[in-house]
Design an enzyme around this catalytic site. Structure first.
Site, PDB file in Angstrom:
ATOM      1  N   LYS A  52     -19.509 -21.513  31.120  1.00 57.32           N
ATOM      2  CA  LYS A  52     -18.404 -20.831  30.456  1.00 57.32           C
ATOM      3  C   LYS A  52     -18.770 -19.414  30.014  1.00 57.32           C
ATOM      4  O   LYS A  52     -17.907 -18.554  29.880  1.00 57.32           O
ATOM      5  CB  LYS A  52     -17.912 -21.665  29.272  1.00 57.32           C
ATOM      6  CG  LYS A  52     -17.178 -22.924  29.712  1.00 57.32           C
ATOM      7  CD  LYS A  52     -16.688 -23.726  28.543  1.00 57.32           C
ATOM      8  CE  LYS A  52     -15.783 -24.863  28.981  1.00 57.32           C
ATOM      9  NZ  LYS A  52     -16.372 -25.728  29.984  1.00 57.32           N
TER      10      LYS A  52
ATOM     11  N   GLU B 160     -15.922 -17.633  20.331  1.00 58.38           N
ATOM     12  CA  GLU B 160     -14.890 -16.671  20.670  1.00 58.38           C
ATOM     13  C   GLU B 160     -13.753 -16.728  19.658  1.00 58.38           C
ATOM     14  O   GLU B 160     -13.625 -17.707  18.910  1.00 58.38           O
ATOM     15  CB  GLU B 160     -14.349 -16.919  22.081  1.00 58.38           C
ATOM     16  CG  GLU B 160     -13.649 -18.239  22.259  1.00 58.38           C
ATOM     17  CD  GLU B 160     -13.240 -18.486  23.711  1.00 58.38           C
ATOM     18  OE1 GLU B 160     -13.738 -17.773  24.601  1.00 58.38           O
ATOM     19  OE2 GLU B 160     -12.434 -19.397  23.943  1.00 58.38           O
TER      20      GLU B 160
ATOM     21  N   GLU C 237      -7.611 -21.763  33.645  1.00 53.87           N
ATOM     22  CA  GLU C 237      -6.948 -22.036  32.378  1.00 53.87           C
ATOM     23  C   GLU C 237      -6.834 -20.763  31.550  1.00 53.87           C
ATOM     24  O   GLU C 237      -7.782 -19.984  31.448  1.00 53.87           O
ATOM     25  CB  GLU C 237      -7.714 -23.113  31.603  1.00 53.87           C
ATOM     26  CG  GLU C 237      -7.811 -24.426  32.357  1.00 53.87           C
ATOM     27  CD  GLU C 237      -8.277 -25.573  31.481  1.00 53.87           C
ATOM     28  OE1 GLU C 237      -8.597 -25.331  30.303  1.00 53.87           O
ATOM     29  OE2 GLU C 237      -8.320 -26.706  31.986  1.00 53.87           O
TER      30      GLU C 237
ATOM     31  N   GLU D 108     -11.219 -20.604  31.078  1.00 56.09           N
ATOM     32  CA  GLU D 108     -12.246 -21.136  31.968  1.00 56.09           C
ATOM     33  C   GLU D 108     -11.609 -21.483  33.299  1.00 56.09           C
ATOM     34  O   GLU D 108     -10.386 -21.550  33.428  1.00 56.09           O
ATOM     35  CB  GLU D 108     -12.890 -22.391  31.362  1.00 56.09           C
ATOM     36  CG  GLU D 108     -11.925 -23.545  31.152  1.00 56.09           C
ATOM     37  CD  GLU D 108     -12.585 -24.758  30.531  1.00 56.09           C
ATOM     38  OE1 GLU D 108     -13.761 -24.994  30.826  1.00 56.09           O
ATOM     39  OE2 GLU D 108     -11.920 -25.474  29.765  1.00 56.09           O
TER      40      GLU D 108
ATOM     41  N   ASN E  82     -11.811 -24.544  36.130  1.00 58.70           N
ATOM     42  CA  ASN E  82     -12.309 -25.870  36.474  1.00 58.70           C
ATOM     43  C   ASN E  82     -12.384 -25.981  37.991  1.00 58.70           C
ATOM     44  O   ASN E  82     -11.355 -25.906  38.680  1.00 58.70           O
ATOM     45  CB  ASN E  82     -11.397 -26.949  35.898  1.00 58.70           C
ATOM     46  CG  ASN E  82     -11.474 -26.985  34.384  1.00 58.70           C
ATOM     47  OD1 ASN E  82     -12.535 -27.182  33.821  1.00 58.70           O
ATOM     48  ND2 ASN E  82     -10.347 -26.769  33.727  1.00 58.70           N
TER      49      ASN E  82
ATOM     50  N   PHE F 230      -6.196 -42.930  16.058  1.00 55.06           N
ATOM     51  CA  PHE F 230      -6.457 -42.867  17.495  1.00 55.06           C
ATOM     52  C   PHE F 230      -7.854 -43.359  17.863  1.00 55.06           C
ATOM     53  O   PHE F 230      -8.468 -42.858  18.810  1.00 55.06           O
ATOM     54  CB  PHE F 230      -6.246 -41.444  18.019  1.00 55.06           C
ATOM     55  CG  PHE F 230      -4.852 -40.952  17.833  1.00 55.06           C
ATOM     56  CD1 PHE F 230      -3.892 -41.190  18.795  1.00 55.06           C
ATOM     57  CD2 PHE F 230      -4.487 -40.276  16.683  1.00 55.06           C
ATOM     58  CE1 PHE F 230      -2.594 -40.745  18.617  1.00 55.06           C
ATOM     59  CE2 PHE F 230      -3.191 -39.830  16.493  1.00 55.06           C
ATOM     60  CZ  PHE F 230      -2.240 -40.067  17.466  1.00 55.06           C
TER      61      PHE F 230
END
Length: 667
Positions: free
Chosen positions: A121, A205, A280, A294, A296, A354
């Protein structure tokens, strides 16, 4: 293999729904398939679907699916000419692509150069800048410790995002709004990065406020042709993991789509990319500015929504490109038609924050597939959701000519998705579909945090007219009573009849009703109002399909002793249908309260107790960390809900925990 003809046999170096997805396309193309599996997956659906299967090792992925040498060996053993890596696992490991190439086996994906450039990245952001792609302000160099992380975060300006360089899937990511969170986030992100990726490098960032997460699907061949297939809106996320995706985005204008698509293609071309990939972007909701996040270098989980609106099979195109073929279409020929939405169905309990749910699928009946409904899954009734892998049960995709129609199809499909044996997130997905903000397309990555600020609870489920469930409960009871009378036999002169008057107890409310057989179903009178129920439901069917006063409904029906459990629009409600006299007696029955467990810290999930952060007799403050439990490859920090004193510690670090097992007892 490239340029010498189509493959006759490929190996899928993955598991679950994506392995099944690749196998379906390979079969359509007349290509034989080889599955690989661990001990935990010996009876898995992808193993059953493939023409051949090769055992890799024990359940942990580090001892099975991540063993590149064993997968190369499996290819040589079975004669597989190519490998499709799916996503996750080895899909973005350049060493794996290089090992395959050395053995003369084609990797169905980009070459190692592109994987390396985009997989890191930090390096990918530097390349993006050189290619003229908009990038987020930040510090791209490796950060040595927590103190330096705080210093850099201050220079960038809070809020900041701390990310693992080799990260993905929301792992190794922490949001920090101040120095304390930056320090804690650096430590947590580094620890998670080592555990998940064996790479402890992180970068920082600027965090874009009110952001949208939008990605561009690109496709490229080895002849220099690179196109983009529109965008996917992926802003509905929880813990940085996508929950709902859709194509196209309700936010993008044609001009913005073109600008983002062209930048995505420019980046792909800068690394001589070939195959399917995803670029993305993060988009500022207020300004409309977009920044590269990034790339993918693999197929994405959410690729089906792109397939639904373009009519293309991305897996087929990946295979053809890997075999040396040209792309069959140009950018001008890419057309976006209609709208598609994908919901990720997970084995997790939304009512318990969750937390992952593992176990056997005692009942599993997905909605019927059609041009409007698609189900990508790797499980089946009687199969198990293992603690060793991602808790995904399936991807549910719906399509319509408009966004509203696609949403309505999703609501109906969720109602028809019948899962028993473990907890699942369908109630939460149903709730999301009902939110006004979602329906309007007012989405940001903060959507879930803002709409469910206090967590997800039963009162977050879509409001439903109780008339529907009362009418269904009454119709079910009438049908069963009629059957029971026929089964038991009758004596002449003592004919048994189904009562017409009943009381339906729903959520503690007593509804006096009348229920009579009618053409095509029943006529139910509720509070003096006549309700028409049309259905062909048969006793024993888990789904009650039909209409209530002309409105289509699908209600899940489970017999629970003398009562029924009805599931509809995400809610599960107990319904008791009684004769009038029995209902009067039922009101007089005493209520028995459940035992008080508030003085215990209980394990919210099955998992590994990584650490106990407190000692007996220690005073703790609300919000202080008490223990760390690892499940589904994610660390969960359990914190004190209020001030108190530790009385007794019931479990030790390294211990495997069952759900609700006692960890700590408060004095």
């Amino acid at each position: 293999m490239g340029g010498t003809g189509m493959f006759t046999k490929i190996l899928i170096a993955n598991r679950g729904e994506i392995a099944c997805r690749v196998i379906k396309t390979a079969k359509k193309m007349g290509i034989k398939t080889v599955a690989v599996y661990s001990d935990a997956d010996k009876d898995a659906l992808h193993v059953q679907m493939a023409d051949e299967a090769v055992h890799l090792g024990p359940p942990p992925s580090a001892q099975s699916y991540l063993l590149a040498d064993k997968i190369v060996e499996a290819c040589l053993k079975t004669g597989a000419q190519a490998v499709h890596p799916g996503y996750g696992f080895l899909s973005e490991k350049r060493e794996f692509q290089e090992a395959l190439a050395k053995a003369g086996i084609t990797f169905i994906g980009p070459d190692s150069h592109a994987i390396f450039c985009m997989g890191d990245k930090i390096e990918s952001k530097k390349l993006a800048r050189q290619a003229g792609v908009n990038t987020v302000p930040g510090h791209m160099d490796v950060i040595k410790d927590a103190d330096e992380a705080v210093k850099i975060a201050r220079e960038i300006g809070y809020p900041v995002m701390i990310k693992a360089s080799a990260g993905g899937g929301g792992k190794g990511m922490r949001l920090a709004w101040n120095d304390a969170e930056a320090k804690e986030g650096f430590v947590s992100a580094t620890s998670e990065a080592i555990s998940s990726f064996a790479d402890d490098r992180v970068f920082i960032e600027k965090f874009i406020e009110q952001p949208r997460h939008i990605e561009i699907q690109v496709l490229a061949d080895s002849f220099g042709n690179t196109i983009y297939l529109g965008e996917r809106e992926c802003s509905i996320q929880r813990r940085h993991q996508k929950v709902i995706e859709e194509a196209p985005s309700p936010f993008l204008s044609p001009d913005m789509r073109k600008a983002m698509g062209e930048q995505a293609c420019a980046l792909a071309k800068s690394v001589q990319y070939k195959s399917a990939g995803t670029v993305e972007f993060i988009v500022g909701g207020a300004t409309g500015e977009f920044f590269f996040l990034e790339m993918n270098t693999r197929l994405q989980v959410e690729h089906p929504v792109t397939e639904m609106v373009t009519g293309l099979d991305l897996v087929e195109l990946m295979i053809k490109v890997a075999a040396g073929e040209k792309l069959p279409l140009t950018q001008e020929q890419v057309k976006l038609n209609g709208w598609a939405i994908e919901a990720r169905v997970y084995a997790e309990d939304p009512f318990r924050n969750f937390l992952p749910s593992t176990g056997r699928l005692t009942r599993y009946q997905p909605p019927s597939e059609s041009p409007q409904v698609r189900v990508d899954t790797g499980v089946y009734e009687g199969g198990e959701i293992s603690m060793f892998y991602d808790p995904m049960i399936a991807k549910l995709i719906t399509y319509g000519p408009t966004r509203d129609v696609a949403i309505n199809h999703m609501r109906d499909a969720l109602d028809a998705y019948y899962i028993r044996g473990l907890s699942h997130n369908i109630p939460f997905l149903a709730s999301l579909m009902s939110k006004d903000r979602f329906v309007k397309g007012d989405l940001t990555t903060n959507f879930i945090a803002e709409e469910y600020a206090n967590g997800f609870h039963a009162n977050d489920l879509p409001a439903d007219d109780p008339t529907v469930l009362v009418a269904v409960a009454a119709s079910v009871k009438a049908a069963i009573s009629a059957r029971n009378i026929k089964v038991s036999g009758q004596f002449p002169g003592h004919d048994m009849r189904v009562p017409l008057e009943w009381t339906v107890v729903l959520n503690g409310e007593y509804h006096n009703i009348e229920c009579r057989p009618a053409e095509g179903g029943f006529a139910v009178v509720i509070a003096g109002e006549a309700v028409s129920v049309k259905t062909d439901w048969q006793i024993g069917q888990p789904l009650f399909r039909g209409s209530v006063d002309g409105r289509f409904v699908c209600v899940q029906v489970d017999r629970d002793g003398v009562s029924y459990t009805l599931a509809h629009a995400g809610s599960r409600v107990k319904a008791l249908v009684l004769t009038r006299s029995t209902a009067i007696l039922n009101k007089l029955m005493p209520f028995k309260a459940p035992p008080d467990m508030s003085k215990y810290l209980l394990s919210p999930m099955p998992g590994l107790l990584r650490a106990v952060e407190v000692a007996e007799g220690q005073e703790v403050k609300a919000g202080e960390a008490l223990a760390v439990v690892e499940a589904m490859k994610m660390e969960n920090i359990l914190k004190a809900e209020r001030d108190g004193t530790i009385g007794k510690i019931h479990a030790q670090a390294g211990e495997s925990l069952a759900v609700d097992q006692k960890i700590i007892e408060f004095a």
